[in-house]
Scaffold this motif. Structure first.
Motif, PDB file in Angstrom:
ATOM      1  N   GLY A 310      22.139  69.465  52.760  1.00  0.00           N
ATOM      2  CA  GLY A 310      22.529  68.243  51.655  1.00  0.00           C
ATOM      3  C   GLY A 310      24.404  69.420  52.052  1.00  0.00           C
ATOM      4  O   GLY A 310      25.073  69.254  50.998  1.00  0.00           O
ATOM      5  N   ILE A 311      24.558  69.017  52.565  1.00  0.00           N
ATOM      6  CA  ILE A 311      26.224  69.604  53.370  1.00  0.00           C
ATOM      7  C   ILE A 311      26.892  69.333  53.288  1.00  0.00           C
ATOM      8  O   ILE A 311      28.096  68.887  52.799  1.00  0.00           O
ATOM      9  CB  ILE A 311      26.185  70.401  54.445  1.00  0.00           C
ATOM     10  CG1 ILE A 311      24.807  71.903  54.620  1.00  0.00           C
ATOM     11  CG2 ILE A 311      27.567  71.442  54.594  1.00  0.00           C
ATOM     12  CD1 ILE A 311      25.112  73.097  53.963  1.00  0.00           C
ATOM     13  N   ASP A 312      26.105  67.500  53.142  1.00  0.00           N
ATOM     14  CA  ASP A 312      27.208  65.978  53.486  1.00  0.00           C
ATOM     15  C   ASP A 312      27.882  66.314  52.248  1.00  0.00           C
ATOM     16  O   ASP A 312      28.788  65.765  51.644  1.00  0.00           O
ATOM     17  CB  ASP A 312      26.814  64.817  54.142  1.00  0.00           C
ATOM     18  CG  ASP A 312      25.390  65.056  53.561  1.00  0.00           C
ATOM     19  OD1 ASP A 312      24.618  66.153  52.315  1.00  0.00           O
ATOM     20  OD2 ASP A 312      24.816  63.790  53.563  1.00  0.00           O
ATOM     21  N   LEU A 313      26.641  66.431  51.145  1.00  0.00           N
ATOM     22  CA  LEU A 313      26.793  66.384  49.480  1.00  0.00           C
ATOM     23  C   LEU A 313      28.628  67.646  49.154  1.00  0.00           C
ATOM     24  O   LEU A 313      29.209  66.861  47.910  1.00  0.00           O
ATOM     25  CB  LEU A 313      26.196  66.191  47.942  1.00  0.00           C
ATOM     26  CG  LEU A 313      24.863  65.571  48.529  1.00  0.00           C
ATOM     27  CD1 LEU A 313      23.850  65.589  47.643  1.00  0.00           C
ATOM     28  CD2 LEU A 313      25.549  63.952  48.442  1.00  0.00           C
ATOM     29  N   ILE A 314      27.881  68.053  49.952  1.00  0.00           N
ATOM     30  CA  ILE A 314      28.866  69.929  49.263  1.00  0.00           C
ATOM     31  C   ILE A 314      30.476  69.247  49.523  1.00  0.00           C
ATOM     32  O   ILE A 314      31.346  69.005  49.208  1.00  0.00           O
ATOM     33  CB  ILE A 314      28.763  70.974  49.518  1.00  0.00           C
ATOM     34  CG1 ILE A 314      26.966  71.471  49.387  1.00  0.00           C
ATOM     35  CG2 ILE A 314      29.342  71.713  49.245  1.00  0.00           C
ATOM     36  CD1 ILE A 314      26.816  72.635  49.887  1.00  0.00           C
ATOM     37  N   PHE A 315      30.483  68.851  50.995  1.00  0.00           N
ATOM     38  CA  PHE A 315      31.700  68.211  51.269  1.00  0.00           C
ATOM     39  C   PHE A 315      32.139  67.344  50.766  1.00  0.00           C
ATOM     40  O   PHE A 315      33.497  66.819  49.711  1.00  0.00           O
ATOM     41  CB  PHE A 315      31.245  67.642  52.800  1.00  0.00           C
ATOM     42  CG  PHE A 315      31.320  68.754  54.196  1.00  0.00           C
ATOM     43  CD1 PHE A 315      31.840  69.811  53.525  1.00  0.00           C
ATOM     44  CD2 PHE A 315      30.774  68.146  54.446  1.00  0.00           C
ATOM     45  CE1 PHE A 315      32.151  70.376  54.743  1.00  0.00           C
ATOM     46  CE2 PHE A 315      30.384  69.034  55.613  1.00  0.00           C
ATOM     47  CZ  PHE A 315      30.659  70.537  55.941  1.00  0.00           C
ATOM     48  N   GLU A 316      31.778  65.995  50.100  1.00  0.00           N
ATOM     49  CA  GLU A 316      31.943  64.845  48.829  1.00  0.00           C
ATOM     50  C   GLU A 316      32.412  65.432  48.057  1.00  0.00           C
ATOM     51  O   GLU A 316      33.570  64.670  47.524  1.00  0.00           O
ATOM     52  CB  GLU A 316      30.759  64.076  48.687  1.00  0.00           C
ATOM     53  CG  GLU A 316      30.571  62.834  49.753  1.00  0.00           C
ATOM     54  CD  GLU A 316      29.823  61.471  48.900  1.00  0.00           C
ATOM     55  OE1 GLU A 316      30.487  61.243  48.665  1.00  0.00           O
ATOM     56  OE2 GLU A 316      28.864  61.521  49.790  1.00  0.00           O
ATOM     57  N   VAL A 317      31.708  66.325  47.569  1.00  0.00           N
ATOM     58  CA  VAL A 317      32.368  67.135  45.775  1.00  0.00           C
ATOM     59  C   VAL A 317      33.001  68.248  45.886  1.00  0.00           C
ATOM     60  O   VAL A 317      33.371  68.488  44.782  1.00  0.00           O
ATOM     61  CB  VAL A 317      30.814  67.071  45.076  1.00  0.00           C
ATOM     62  CG1 VAL A 317      30.359  66.389  44.898  1.00  0.00           C
ATOM     63  CG2 VAL A 317      30.720  68.683  45.461  1.00  0.00           C
ATOM     64  N   PHE A 318      33.494  68.608  47.115  1.00  0.00           N
ATOM     65  CA  PHE A 318      34.157  69.684  47.242  1.00  0.00           C
ATOM     66  C   PHE A 318      35.679  69.700  46.259  1.00  0.00           C
ATOM     67  O   PHE A 318      36.285  70.668  45.719  1.00  0.00           O
ATOM     68  CB  PHE A 318      34.604  70.113  48.988  1.00  0.00           C
ATOM     69  CG  PHE A 318      35.081  71.912  49.129  1.00  0.00           C
ATOM     70  CD1 PHE A 318      34.157  72.522  48.716  1.00  0.00           C
ATOM     71  CD2 PHE A 318      36.113  72.081  49.001  1.00  0.00           C
ATOM     72  CE1 PHE A 318      34.343  74.138  49.010  1.00  0.00           C
ATOM     73  CE2 PHE A 318      36.703  73.031  49.095  1.00  0.00           C
ATOM     74  CZ  PHE A 318      35.409  74.415  49.146  1.00  0.00           C
TER      75      PHE A 318
END
Ligand code: ADP
Length: 492
Positions: A310-318
């Motif tokens: 789920g790294i892509d979600l982390i990028f989005e909410v970073f």
């Protein structure tokens, strides 16, 4: 009962993920149940033979692809009661990594070699396993070899095979000419499907050839039977449904123990968790050059950098995590595009973010102990061990409730969770965790920390039983079942 664990990795000696934890911890627990186990893994140049007190005990050769291959066998007694054997052949395993991708695209030939080497090793030593416990696609062709090349062999043909699926996505596909290379006749394959690309699928073959199949959590055992999670082989798995079990992994509770001195800065238990966790946090922040951030919530992640996590979600909410003024620490290894993106994001927030791109077991424990929250928004998660480890250290997990995470984390009770995979849901749960932490801090100042939801959740997380005891017993029952089945001669 003799069990041989054949696997690509084993924790501490050579590890990249949770598979290695299981391969180290389960045999140790089985040892306490009177089961004799050995572990066999491939050699890589990263293994520190000295540190793990390895001794060369044997050399043998066999043919693979028409060539004579030599194998040096190293033995390590590093784990109490469970010897580890390391098979060295530098033509197949010459470099640092046990595998070059997490999804099984690059490694079929090397691991077919390793699978045959495991069977040939058994013919050389003083230990005939009743069951080989095989892990993921890496050792999947052991059962294929047993049922073809060795099907009349007086020793090998009588060994049972239990296969554990740690992740069904990594299947190991290869053009079927690999069978000629391995000396396997195509017409001997169980239900061989001549697919349009003329590939064979290692995991599918093992599902058909192994005696019993398990996966690493009850929820994932249900999920993999659906097209959404089964990655194209759910129908084959359904055929073996009566021999398919979901057993939740445990963790090595001695290795991951907040009470243990010398592995973290300040050891602790439930009674002194607040005071000691803060001390661990301060020291960790100091080491990571984030001093002066001890008032802010510390959100961490220890992970393979793979899209599964789920790294892509982390990028989005970073950016929004940073707006909440949280501190972010990542320990991870994997995809270069993810590493570059993290670096770019972090540049904007100096002093609030620390990224460490390596595999470091000792540091991981300091992070589990010193953090307030642990992030794990996995796209899918067969079991998930990092959430369990974090909880054992009183660090509350923030997870996507999928697979094993659903079996372990209850939202608002011992951690935080969301169901539908998107950035909004992830952020809303992070915000909730952050609010709960802020409230805890306020009450902490007036001596009422013990009354807070935060503290109750920490207690519940730390009390949860993550030991291997129950699961090891379940595995022992399955090994027995296989042995009985083979004695009665009713292998399918
Ligand atoms: P997976 O098997 O999918 O990688 P798990 O949560 O089941 O995920 O297990 C991961 C294991 O690997 C844990 O023991 C975790 O601490 C360890 N780990 C992952 N990445 C690192 C890292 N960069 N450094 C140290 N340990 C790591």
């Amino acid at each position: 009962m003799n069990i041989l664990f054949a696997a690509s990795e084993v924790a501490q000696i050579s590890q990249l993920g949770g598979l290695g934890d299981v391969v180290a911890a389960l045999p140790k627990e089985l040892h306490t149940l009177g089961v004799r186990s050995r572990i066999v893994v491939p050699w890589t140049s990263k293994i520190d033979l000295k540190r793990f007190r390895c001794e060369k005990i044997l050399q043998f050769s066999f043919t693979m692809g028409g060539m004579a291959e030599n194998v040096n066998v190293w033995k390590s007694d590093f784990f109490f009661g469970v010897p580890v054997y390391i098979l060295e052949n530098r033509r197949y395993f010459g470099g640092e990594m046990m595998y070059r991708d997490f999804n099984g695209y690059l490694e079929p030939t090397r691991y077919m070699f390793f699978s045959k080497a495991v069977l040939e090793l058994i013919l050389q030593w003083d230990f005939v396993p009743d069951v080989i416990h095989s892990h993921d696609f890496y050792t999947a062709t052991i059962s294929l070899f047993r049922n073809t090349v060795y099907k009349k062999h007086p020793i090998i043909s009588k060994i049972g095979i239990l296969m554990t699926i740690h992740s069904i996505r990594a299947q190991g596909r290869a053009h079927n000419s690999i069978l000629d290379f391995a000396g396997i006749k195509k017409n001997e394959l169980t239900s061989y499907k001549n697919d349009p690309m003329r590939n064979i699928n290692f995991v599918e073959q093992e599902i058909l050839n192994a005696d019993i199949i398990t996966t690493v959590s009850p929820t994932y055992a249900k999920e993999v039977l659906t097209p959404q999670f089964g990655y194209g082989i759910e129908k084959t798995l359904k055929k073996r449904k009566k021999d398919f079990y979901g057993i939740l992994n445990g963790i090595d509770i001695n290795e991951y123990n907040p009470r243990l001195k010398h592995t973290i800065y300040h050891s602790y238990g439930i009674p002194d968790v607040l005071e000691k966790k803060l001390k661990n946090k301060k020291k960790l922040l100091g080491e990571l050059h984030l001093r002066s951030r001890d008032k802010q919530p510390l959100l961490s992640i220890v992970t393979r950098l793979d899209d599964q996590k789920g790294i892509d979600l982390i990028f989005e909410v970073f950016p929004r995590i940073m707006d909440l003024d949280m501190t972010f620490v990542l320990l991870g290894q994997g995809r270069v595009d993810y590493i570059n993106k993290f670096k770019k994001l972090a540049e904007k927030y100096p002093g609030k973010v620390r990224l460490i791109f390596k595999f470091d077991h000792e540091l991981s424990k300091l992070i589990y102990a010193g953090s307030d929250m642990f992030l794990m928004p996995s796209r899918f998660e067969p079991c998930g061990l990092t959430d369990m480890i974090a909880m054992r250290f009183g660090t509350l997990p923030i997870v996507r409730l999928s697979g094993g995470l659903k079996d372990v984390v209850s939202d608002g009770y011992n951690g935080f969770g969301f169901v539908i995979y998107n950035a909004e849901n992830l952020f809303s749960v992070i915000k909730r965790a952050n609010n709960s932490y802020i409230n805890f801090q306020k009450l902490h100042k007036v001596g009422r920390a013990r009354d807070t939801q935060w503290m109750h959740m920490i207690e519940r997380a730390m009390r949860k039983n993550f030991s291997w005891k129950k699961s090891a017993r379940q595995y022992k029952t399955l090994y027995r079942k296989i042995i009985r089945k083979l004695r009665n001669g009713d292998r399918e």
